[in-house]
Design a protein around this motif. Structure first.
Motif, PDB file in Angstrom:
ATOM      1  N   GLY A  44       0.771  -1.234   0.000  1.00 24.20           N
ATOM      2  CA  GLY A  44       0.000   0.000   0.000  1.00 24.20           C
ATOM      3  C   GLY A  44       0.805   1.287   0.000  1.00 24.20           C
ATOM      4  O   GLY A  44       0.235   2.368   0.136  1.00 24.20           O
ATOM      5  N   ASP A  45       2.112   1.193  -0.174  1.00 23.80           N
ATOM      6  CA  ASP A  45       2.946   2.395  -0.200  1.00 23.80           C
ATOM      7  C   ASP A  45       3.174   2.802  -1.661  1.00 23.80           C
ATOM      8  O   ASP A  45       4.172   2.448  -2.287  1.00 23.80           O
ATOM      9  N   ILE A  46       2.220   3.561  -2.186  1.00 24.33           N
ATOM     10  CA  ILE A  46       2.207   3.934  -3.599  1.00 24.33           C
ATOM     11  C   ILE A  46       3.428   4.771  -3.980  1.00 24.33           C
ATOM     12  O   ILE A  46       4.046   4.531  -5.019  1.00 24.33           O
ATOM     13  N   GLU A  47       3.764   5.735  -3.164  1.00 23.31           N
ATOM     14  CA  GLU A  47       4.888   6.626  -3.509  1.00 23.31           C
ATOM     15  C   GLU A  47       6.204   5.866  -3.605  1.00 23.31           C
ATOM     16  O   GLU A  47       7.002   6.109  -4.520  1.00 23.31           O
ATOM     17  N   LYS A  48       6.443   4.936  -2.682  1.00 28.26           N
ATOM     18  CA  LYS A  48       7.688   4.155  -2.756  1.00 28.26           C
ATOM     19  C   LYS A  48       7.655   3.192  -3.944  1.00 28.26           C
ATOM     20  O   LYS A  48       8.685   2.946  -4.566  1.00 28.26           O
ATOM     21  N   ALA A  49       6.485   2.660  -4.257  1.00 25.55           N
ATOM     22  CA  ALA A  49       6.365   1.802  -5.440  1.00 25.55           C
ATOM     23  C   ALA A  49       6.730   2.600  -6.690  1.00 25.55           C
ATOM     24  O   ALA A  49       7.536   2.152  -7.516  1.00 25.55           O
ATOM     25  N   LEU A  50       6.160   3.788  -6.814  1.00 23.91           N
ATOM     26  CA  LEU A  50       6.463   4.648  -7.962  1.00 23.91           C
ATOM     27  C   LEU A  50       7.954   4.969  -8.039  1.00 23.91           C
ATOM     28  O   LEU A  50       8.566   4.923  -9.115  1.00 23.91           O
ATOM     29  N   GLU A  51       8.530   5.284  -6.888  1.00 25.00           N
ATOM     30  CA  GLU A  51       9.962   5.623  -6.845  1.00 25.00           C
ATOM     31  C   GLU A  51      10.820   4.479  -7.382  1.00 25.00           C
ATOM     32  O   GLU A  51      11.734   4.689  -8.186  1.00 25.00           O
ATOM     33  N   HIS A  52      10.512   3.262  -6.967  1.00 23.12           N
ATOM     34  CA  HIS A  52      11.342   2.125  -7.383  1.00 23.12           C
ATOM     35  C   HIS A  52      11.061   1.710  -8.820  1.00 23.12           C
ATOM     36  O   HIS A  52      11.986   1.286  -9.531  1.00 23.12           O
ATOM     37  N   TRP A  53       9.840   1.851  -9.284  1.00 26.16           N
ATOM     38  CA  TRP A  53       9.581   1.556 -10.691  1.00 26.16           C
ATOM     39  C   TRP A  53      10.283   2.573 -11.584  1.00 26.16           C
ATOM     40  O   TRP A  53      10.798   2.229 -12.633  1.00 26.16           O
ATOM     41  N   LYS A  54      10.325   3.814 -11.144  1.00 28.27           N
ATOM     42  CA  LYS A  54      11.054   4.841 -11.910  1.00 28.27           C
ATOM     43  C   LYS A  54      12.548   4.515 -11.940  1.00 28.27           C
ATOM     44  O   LYS A  54      13.207   4.629 -12.981  1.00 28.27           O
ATOM     45  N   ARG A  55      13.086   4.095 -10.813  1.00 33.74           N
ATOM     46  CA  ARG A  55      14.505   3.708 -10.782  1.00 33.74           C
ATOM     47  C   ARG A  55      14.765   2.514 -11.696  1.00 33.74           C
ATOM     48  O   ARG A  55      15.796   2.443 -12.364  1.00 33.74           O
ATOM     49  N   SER A  56      13.835   1.575 -11.718  1.00 34.99           N
ATOM     50  CA  SER A  56      13.952   0.419 -12.598  1.00 34.99           C
ATOM     51  C   SER A  56      14.016   0.868 -14.049  1.00 34.99           C
ATOM     52  O   SER A  56      14.870   0.411 -14.823  1.00 34.99           O
ATOM     53  N   ILE A  57      13.145   1.801 -14.425  1.00 36.44           N
ATOM     54  CA  ILE A  57      13.126   2.333 -15.792  1.00 36.44           C
ATOM     55  C   ILE A  57      14.416   3.088 -16.097  1.00 36.44           C
ATOM     56  O   ILE A  57      14.980   2.952 -17.180  1.00 36.44           O
ATOM     57  N   ASP A  58      14.881   3.868 -15.128  1.00 39.38           N
ATOM     58  CA  ASP A  58      16.119   4.622 -15.337  1.00 39.38           C
ATOM     59  C   ASP A  58      17.304   3.698 -15.592  1.00 39.38           C
ATOM     60  O   ASP A  58      18.182   4.006 -16.405  1.00 39.38           O
ATOM     61  N   MET A  59      17.315   2.562 -14.910  1.00 43.26           N
ATOM     62  CA  MET A  59      18.415   1.609 -15.089  1.00 43.26           C
ATOM     63  C   MET A  59      18.257   0.787 -16.366  1.00 43.26           C
ATOM     64  O   MET A  59      19.254   0.378 -16.969  1.00 43.26           O
ATOM     65  N   ASP A  60      17.011   0.522 -16.747  1.00 39.32           N
ATOM     66  CA  ASP A  60      16.743  -0.284 -17.943  1.00 39.32           C
ATOM     67  C   ASP A  60      15.497   0.256 -18.630  1.00 39.32           C
ATOM     68  O   ASP A  60      14.382  -0.162 -18.325  1.00 39.32           O
ATOM     69  N   PRO A  61      15.676   1.189 -19.556  1.00 42.93           N
ATOM     70  CA  PRO A  61      14.534   1.804 -20.237  1.00 42.93           C
ATOM     71  C   PRO A  61      13.686   0.828 -21.059  1.00 42.93           C
ATOM     72  O   PRO A  61      12.600   1.188 -21.499  1.00 42.93           O
ATOM     73  N   SER A  62      14.161  -0.401 -21.237  1.00 41.37           N
ATOM     74  CA  SER A  62      13.382  -1.389 -21.985  1.00 41.37           C
ATOM     75  C   SER A  62      12.538  -2.285 -21.075  1.00 41.37           C
ATOM     76  O   SER A  62      11.942  -3.260 -21.543  1.00 41.37           O
ATOM     77  N   LYS A  63      12.454  -1.952 -19.806  1.00 40.18           N
ATOM     78  CA  LYS A  63      11.706  -2.762 -18.827  1.00 40.18           C
ATOM     79  C   LYS A  63      10.207  -2.478 -18.989  1.00 40.18           C
ATOM     80  O   LYS A  63       9.651  -1.560 -18.387  1.00 40.18           O
ATOM     81  N   VAL A  64       9.538  -3.262 -19.807  1.00 41.10           N
ATOM     82  CA  VAL A  64       8.141  -3.028 -20.170  1.00 41.10           C
ATOM     83  C   VAL A  64       7.233  -2.987 -18.945  1.00 41.10           C
ATOM     84  O   VAL A  64       6.424  -2.053 -18.795  1.00 41.10           O
ATOM     85  N   ASP A  65       7.319  -3.975 -18.075  1.00 38.10           N
ATOM     86  CA  ASP A  65       6.417  -4.042 -16.925  1.00 38.10           C
ATOM     87  C   ASP A  65       6.563  -2.831 -16.008  1.00 38.10           C
ATOM     88  O   ASP A  65       5.581  -2.369 -15.427  1.00 38.10           O
ATOM     89  N   ALA A  66       7.763  -2.324 -15.884  1.00 37.33           N
ATOM     90  CA  ALA A  66       7.970  -1.129 -15.057  1.00 37.33           C
ATOM     91  C   ALA A  66       7.282   0.075 -15.699  1.00 37.33           C
ATOM     92  O   ALA A  66       6.649   0.878 -15.003  1.00 37.33           O
ATOM     93  N   HIS A  67       7.385   0.206 -17.009  1.00 36.46           N
ATOM     94  CA  HIS A  67       6.689   1.297 -17.702  1.00 36.46           C
ATOM     95  C   HIS A  67       5.175   1.181 -17.498  1.00 36.46           C
ATOM     96  O   HIS A  67       4.499   2.173 -17.232  1.00 36.46           O
ATOM     97  N   VAL A  68       4.660  -0.027 -17.627  1.00 35.30           N
ATOM     98  CA  VAL A  68       3.217  -0.243 -17.477  1.00 35.30           C
ATOM     99  C   VAL A  68       2.763   0.111 -16.066  1.00 35.30           C
ATOM    100  O   VAL A  68       1.811   0.884 -15.878  1.00 35.30           O
ATOM    101  N   ASN A  69       3.421  -0.442 -15.076  1.00 29.68           N
ATOM    102  CA  ASN A  69       3.012  -0.181 -13.693  1.00 29.68           C
ATOM    103  C   ASN A  69       3.161   1.294 -13.334  1.00 29.68           C
ATOM    104  O   ASN A  69       2.275   1.882 -12.712  1.00 29.68           O
ATOM    105  N   TYR A  70       4.271   1.876 -13.735  1.00 28.59           N
ATOM    106  CA  TYR A  70       4.516   3.286 -13.444  1.00 28.59           C
ATOM    107  C   TYR A  70       3.471   4.159 -14.144  1.00 28.59           C
ATOM    108  O   TYR A  70       2.877   5.048 -13.538  1.00 28.59           O
ATOM    109  N   GLY A  71       3.236   3.877 -15.418  1.00 30.38           N
ATOM    110  CA  GLY A  71       2.249   4.650 -16.169  1.00 30.38           C
ATOM    111  C   GLY A  71       0.845   4.517 -15.614  1.00 30.38           C
ATOM    112  O   GLY A  71       0.134   5.516 -15.452  1.00 30.38           O
ATOM    113  N   ASN A  72       0.437   3.306 -15.311  1.00 30.47           N
ATOM    114  CA  ASN A  72      -0.910   3.095 -14.761  1.00 30.47           C
ATOM    115  C   ASN A  72      -1.082   3.821 -13.432  1.00 30.47           C
ATOM    116  O   ASN A  72      -2.098   4.483 -13.200  1.00 30.47           O
ATOM    117  N   LEU A  73      -0.109   3.687 -12.572  1.00 27.01           N
ATOM    118  CA  LEU A  73      -0.217   4.277 -11.242  1.00 27.01           C
ATOM    119  C   LEU A  73      -0.107   5.799 -11.273  1.00 27.01           C
ATOM    120  O   LEU A  73      -0.776   6.484 -10.498  1.00 27.01           O
TER     121      LEU A  73
END
Length: 150
Positions: A44-73
């Motif tokens: 239930g910690d949305i802000e920390k989830a967003l923070e880590h999905w963004k970091r995941s994308i920053d490290m690997d811009p081809s990480k599809v699931d991170a883009h999806v989760n980050y975008g949806n949220l």
């Protein structure tokens, strides 16, 4: 990471988080950040989830699931349509046959009044086998016709 995945699969997000944080400290990776995001989201910690999905994308811009989760949220939680659309469009670009991603993007387009883009994306989702896209496609087409009448 394997212990974290097992704990998360068993529904124990807190234990999984500990394992993923340890894995991150040993070997920083996009996958570790992505999985930490899943844990925080599950807890239930949305802000920390967003923070880590963004970091995941920053490290690997081809990480599809991170883009999806980050975008949806970003859309559902933050009402940030521009960021949401950017990441969902990127996910569609990276995985052009994934009907669920297309459907999610179409929903955001529809919610933001971009009906022609929504129609196009619902069509793509339907063509890629997502049955529920049909109903939404018809509804958006009707909306667009009504708008053009006015």
């Amino acid at each position: 990471m394997t212990k974290g995945v097992s704990a998360l699969s068993a529904g124990n997000a807190r234990t999984a988080l500990d394992h993923f944080i340890h894995a991150l400290s040993v070997s920083p990776s996009s996958d570790a950040h992505y999985n930490i995001g899943l844990c925080y989201y599950s807890m239930g910690d949305i802000e920390k989830a967003l923070e880590h999905w963004k970091r995941s994308i920053d490290m690997d811009p081809s990480k599809v699931d991170a883009h999806v989760n980050y975008g949806n949220l970003r859309f559902t939680h933050n009402k940030d349509k521009d960021t949401s659309i950017f990441h969902l469009e990127k996910a569609v670009e990276l995985d052009p046959k994934d009907a669920e991603i297309q459907y999610n993007l179409a929903c955001v387009y529809e919610a933001t009044g971009q009906l022609e883009l929504a129609i196009n994306m619902y069509r793509r989702a339907e063509n890629n086998g997502l049955e529920k896209a049909k109903v939404h496609l018809r509804n958006v087409m009707a909306k667009l016709m009504n708008e053009k009448k006015d």
